[in-house]
Write a protein that holds these residues in place. Sequence first.
Motif, short mmCIF file in Angstrom:
data_model
loop_
_atom_site.label_atom_id
_atom_site.label_comp_id
_atom_site.label_asym_id
_atom_site.label_seq_id
_atom_site.Cartn_x
_atom_site.Cartn_y
_atom_site.Cartn_z
N VAL A 227 -16.24 46.97 99.82
CA VAL A 227 -15.57 46.02 99.35
C VAL A 227 -15.92 45.54 97.79
O VAL A 227 -17.07 45.58 97.56
CB VAL A 227 -16.22 44.62 100.34
CG1 VAL A 227 -15.21 43.42 99.92
CG2 VAL A 227 -16.17 44.89 101.69
N PRO A 228 -14.99 45.24 97.04
CA PRO A 228 -15.32 45.06 95.73
C PRO A 228 -16.07 43.50 95.63
O PRO A 228 -15.94 42.64 96.41
CB PRO A 228 -13.90 44.67 94.99
CG PRO A 228 -12.96 44.47 96.08
CD PRO A 228 -13.71 45.23 97.46
N LEU A 229 -16.94 43.41 94.50
CA LEU A 229 -17.60 42.31 94.10
C LEU A 229 -16.77 41.42 93.03
O LEU A 229 -16.24 41.94 92.36
CB LEU A 229 -19.01 42.38 93.75
CG LEU A 229 -19.89 43.35 94.64
CD1 LEU A 229 -21.25 43.76 93.93
CD2 LEU A 229 -20.49 42.38 95.87
N ASP A 230 -16.94 40.24 93.28
CA ASP A 230 -16.55 39.18 92.25
C ASP A 230 -17.72 39.20 91.04
O ASP A 230 -18.84 38.55 91.21
CB ASP A 230 -16.40 37.75 92.92
CG ASP A 230 -15.90 36.88 91.97
OD1 ASP A 230 -15.70 37.24 90.51
OD2 ASP A 230 -15.77 35.45 91.98
N ALA A 231 -17.40 40.16 90.27
CA ALA A 231 -18.37 40.47 89.14
C ALA A 231 -18.59 38.85 88.35
O ALA A 231 -19.62 38.78 87.53
CB ALA A 231 -17.70 41.41 87.98
N ASP A 232 -17.61 37.93 88.11
CA ASP A 232 -17.97 36.80 87.58
C ASP A 232 -18.93 35.96 88.23
O ASP A 232 -19.53 35.20 87.51
CB ASP A 232 -16.83 35.87 87.25
CG ASP A 232 -15.64 36.87 86.30
OD1 ASP A 232 -16.29 37.58 85.71
OD2 ASP A 232 -14.31 36.53 86.36
N ALA A 233 -19.12 36.26 89.50
CA ALA A 233 -20.17 35.35 90.17
C ALA A 233 -21.52 35.69 90.44
O ALA A 233 -22.26 35.25 90.74
CB ALA A 233 -19.52 35.03 91.66
N LEU A 234 -21.61 36.93 89.62
CA LEU A 234 -22.97 37.80 89.96
C LEU A 234 -23.90 37.38 88.69
O LEU A 234 -23.35 37.56 87.54
CB LEU A 234 -22.69 39.21 89.90
CG LEU A 234 -22.06 39.89 90.83
CD1 LEU A 234 -22.00 41.36 90.74
CD2 LEU A 234 -22.94 39.63 92.33
N PRO A 235 -25.13 36.69 88.83
CA PRO A 235 -25.98 36.51 87.82
C PRO A 235 -26.59 37.58 87.08
O PRO A 235 -26.60 38.77 87.49
CB PRO A 235 -27.01 35.79 88.43
CG PRO A 235 -27.06 36.21 89.90
CD PRO A 235 -25.79 36.68 90.17
N ALA A 236 -26.71 37.26 85.86
CA ALA A 236 -27.25 38.38 85.11
C ALA A 236 -28.68 38.78 85.46
O ALA A 236 -29.34 39.97 85.28
CB ALA A 236 -27.47 38.14 83.46
N ASP A 237 -29.61 38.07 85.64
CA ASP A 237 -31.00 37.76 86.43
C ASP A 237 -30.89 38.36 87.69
O ASP A 237 -30.17 38.07 88.55
CB ASP A 237 -32.11 36.79 86.27
CG ASP A 237 -31.97 36.48 84.66
OD1 ASP A 237 -31.88 37.47 83.71
OD2 ASP A 237 -31.87 35.32 84.19
N PRO A 238 -32.02 39.03 88.14
CA PRO A 238 -32.47 39.35 89.64
C PRO A 238 -32.14 37.94 90.63
O PRO A 238 -32.39 36.95 90.15
CB PRO A 238 -34.00 39.68 89.78
CG PRO A 238 -33.98 40.42 88.35
CD PRO A 238 -33.27 39.61 87.43
N ALA A 239 -31.55 38.03 91.56
CA ALA A 239 -31.20 37.11 92.49
C ALA A 239 -31.51 37.12 93.96
O ALA A 239 -31.48 38.46 94.33
CB ALA A 239 -29.68 36.56 92.11
N ASP A 240 -31.45 36.32 94.71
CA ASP A 240 -31.15 36.44 96.12
C ASP A 240 -29.94 36.57 96.70
O ASP A 240 -29.24 35.99 96.19
CB ASP A 240 -32.05 35.17 96.94
CG ASP A 240 -33.52 35.01 96.51
OD1 ASP A 240 -34.11 35.89 95.85
OD2 ASP A 240 -33.98 33.65 97.27
#
Length: 361
Positions: A326-339
Amino acid sequence: DAGDLLDYDVVTAGQTYRYNPAAPLFGLGHGLGYSTVEHESVTLSTSRVEAPPVTLEHAPARWVEHGADGGSLAGLSAPTASAFGADGESPAGREVIATVTLRNTGDRPAEELVAVWAQPPADLPVPAPRTRLLAWTRVRIERGARVEVRLPVEVGSLAVWDVAAEASGSRGAVVTPGAFRVQAGTYRLASGPSAADLPVSAELTVVGPDRPVRSAIGRALPAAAFDAYAGIVTADLDRFAGDCVEVALGAESGWARYGLLDLAGARRVRLRLARRRIAATRPSELHVEVRAAESWQRVITPVTVPNVPPGESRTEAQYQWVDVVVPLDADALPADPADVRVTLTGAARLAALTFEGDARD
């Protein structure tokens, strides 16, 4: 107040003296005698120590055998079961000597169980036992006498199982993701009549790295390697070995949270899915969210678990895993490590999730 005794997850269920906040009627180690013993102090050979390496070996609490006479001060001050060198220090620098001073304040000799317990700092990344036994012995104290009992404490006995930790070497028969890791922080090493009565203590600061960030790109993350969960259970991956997660019976949905994933460069996620043998009334779907700025953001469109092929039994179908990308919504991904939080509904089963980047990543 004992927690759900049929739940094998003693941490979440709050079972045993280690995790249950309720005050027990009699704490572990409680006992009566014909005299009274006062715990006066605890001192440590050092107040600061480095965390030992991550390992797959469990370091249990240690029973310390003192001299054969059991009552002489010389026998009490030098444990015979110890890994210390001639200077009293551990060759590996991973042990601390805790000296407990006691006084018999009664009119008769006393037999006393002397123990050292650990209480962790607050807000550790991985929950640690509220109280845990580190070392113990039994001594005889004459009427009116004051004694010093030296107990070697292995720093590795402060470790918790961390699903994000990786130990070097062969895992052998260990199939559960993770390893034992001692978390940095200031621990209270205490002593007293029981685990519920610890009047004297000293502080030990463990120095070490922060919790490791899990590299998520191109590596299958086992679904059972979660940090927290609700409404799900671990289940059999196939008929022979392995784990997966599925919605618990009686629940319509559940979630699992995976802490500190490095998602830099992620473009899609590969989900290994199947359907639970027992049917559900709610549609079987899967959702993936990422925590950014203290809120959860959905990063994929909901995925529907493929149906069981006509004529095939649900018992066999629960072991037939299908990869869905499934493709990811890149705009919703944070730049730093996340839960990352994965929510399952209905009869959905999840074995693993793999975040993937572009071919050049």
